[in-house]
Design a protein around this motif. Structure first.
Motif, PDB file in Angstrom:
ATOM      1  N   VAL A 158     -95.606 -55.723  -5.996  1.00  0.00           N
ATOM      2  CA  VAL A 158     -95.385 -56.682  -7.071  1.00  0.00           C
ATOM      3  C   VAL A 158     -95.703 -58.069  -6.520  1.00  0.00           C
ATOM      4  O   VAL A 158     -95.248 -58.435  -5.432  1.00  0.00           O
ATOM      5  CB  VAL A 158     -93.927 -56.618  -7.572  1.00  0.00           C
ATOM      6  CG1 VAL A 158     -93.679 -57.675  -8.640  1.00  0.00           C
ATOM      7  CG2 VAL A 158     -93.601 -55.234  -8.091  1.00  0.00           C
ATOM      8  N   TYR A 159     -96.491 -58.810  -7.299  1.00  0.00           N
ATOM      9  CA  TYR A 159     -96.894 -60.146  -6.878  1.00  0.00           C
ATOM     10  C   TYR A 159     -96.301 -61.174  -7.842  1.00  0.00           C
ATOM     11  O   TYR A 159     -96.228 -60.958  -9.042  1.00  0.00           O
ATOM     12  CB  TYR A 159     -98.419 -60.265  -6.874  1.00  0.00           C
ATOM     13  CG  TYR A 159     -99.065 -59.324  -5.883  1.00  0.00           C
ATOM     14  CD1 TYR A 159     -99.231 -59.706  -4.567  1.00  0.00           C
ATOM     15  CD2 TYR A 159     -99.490 -58.054  -6.261  1.00  0.00           C
ATOM     16  CE1 TYR A 159     -99.804 -58.848  -3.642  1.00  0.00           C
ATOM     17  CE2 TYR A 159    -100.058 -57.189  -5.361  1.00  0.00           C
ATOM     18  CZ  TYR A 159    -100.216 -57.587  -4.046  1.00  0.00           C
ATOM     19  OH  TYR A 159    -100.782 -56.742  -3.145  1.00  0.00           O
ATOM     20  N   ARG A 160     -95.922 -62.359  -7.261  1.00  0.00           N
ATOM     21  CA  ARG A 160     -95.306 -63.442  -8.029  1.00  0.00           C
ATOM     22  C   ARG A 160     -96.091 -64.715  -7.787  1.00  0.00           C
ATOM     23  O   ARG A 160     -96.453 -65.029  -6.658  1.00  0.00           O
ATOM     24  CB  ARG A 160     -93.855 -63.611  -7.555  1.00  0.00           C
ATOM     25  CG  ARG A 160     -93.111 -64.742  -8.217  1.00  0.00           C
ATOM     26  CD  ARG A 160     -91.734 -64.905  -7.545  1.00  0.00           C
ATOM     27  NE  ARG A 160     -90.966 -65.951  -8.136  1.00  0.00           N
ATOM     28  CZ  ARG A 160     -91.022 -67.236  -7.796  1.00  0.00           C
ATOM     29  NH1 ARG A 160     -91.825 -67.640  -6.844  1.00  0.00           N
ATOM     30  NH2 ARG A 160     -90.275 -68.125  -8.409  1.00  0.00           N
TER      31      ARG A 160
ATOM     32  N   TYR B 107     -95.390 -62.411 -12.982  1.00  0.00           N
ATOM     33  CA  TYR B 107     -95.348 -61.258 -12.088  1.00  0.00           C
ATOM     34  C   TYR B 107     -96.462 -60.308 -12.505  1.00  0.00           C
ATOM     35  O   TYR B 107     -96.762 -60.159 -13.688  1.00  0.00           O
ATOM     36  CB  TYR B 107     -94.000 -60.528 -12.184  1.00  0.00           C
ATOM     37  CG  TYR B 107     -92.841 -61.346 -11.684  1.00  0.00           C
ATOM     38  CD1 TYR B 107     -92.482 -61.283 -10.341  1.00  0.00           C
ATOM     39  CD2 TYR B 107     -92.100 -62.162 -12.523  1.00  0.00           C
ATOM     40  CE1 TYR B 107     -91.423 -62.026  -9.861  1.00  0.00           C
ATOM     41  CE2 TYR B 107     -91.043 -62.905 -12.056  1.00  0.00           C
ATOM     42  CZ  TYR B 107     -90.701 -62.831 -10.725  1.00  0.00           C
ATOM     43  OH  TYR B 107     -89.653 -63.569 -10.247  1.00  0.00           O
TER      44      TYR B 107
END
Length: 176
Positions: free
Chosen positions: A20-22, A32
């Motif tokens: 998961v990227y923010r 996200y």
């Protein structure tokens, strides 16, 4: 075919554990995604942040033994009409009243049967109002039913006679 299914399931399980990227856009809004973006940081998902549901064992609401004993000992008596009573009604109307001892349990219903056929919807009331019953001899029985229609108690059969006036006129003999 099984091999394709197994491969599909493995690929789904690998995708479900994806990273998961923010990142924050130029307006300050946080986003996200599961694919890396420019200026995105990898978010580490910890095991304790995942939702889990623990199901408790449910108990069925079954009657208590004392309630079952009461259901077995329930007495239904037809109070009115009396045994072998003659009822005069051209519309075939009359009331049937019963007494229940000790009392109806929650979930129990009373059903009225005339000549073996149910004539009134099961109800909690102890008075049945009938109409449209044809003349002749009839056997009346009231039964206590549970919610599944199982008979828990029954009254003794009661015989009644329903008389209706006839509209048919007989010709009178002419003297000649």
């Amino acid at each position: 075919m099984r091999l394709i299914l197994l491969f599909g399931l493995l690929s789904i399980s690998l995708c479900s554990s994806a990273a998961v990227y923010r990142w924050v856009d130029e307006n300050g809004k946080v986003h996200y995604a599961d694919e890396p973006q420019q200026n995105a940081e990898l978010v580490e998902v910890k095991q304790n942040t995942q939702n889990t549901i623990a199901l408790r064992e449910t108990k069925l609401n079954s009657p208590k033994e004392s309630e079952l004993d009461t259901a077995v000992n329930t007495t239904i008596t037809i109070v009115s009409p009396t045994h072998e009573e003659t009822i005069r009604s051209n519309e075939g109307k009359f009331d049937v009243t019963v007494s229940v001892a000790p009392k109806l349990l929650r979930g129990m219903l009373l059903a009225l049967f005339i000549d073996g056929e149910i004539k009134a919807q099961p109800q909690t009331s102890t008075t049945f109002s009938l109409e449209g019953i044809y003349r002749g001899e009839h056997a009346i029985v009231v039964k206590a039913l549970d919610q599944n229609g199982k008979v828990l108690a029954s009254s003794s059969p009661r015989t009644i006679y329903l008389h209706q006036a006839t509209l048919v006129t007989r010709p009178t003999p002419r003297g000649g």
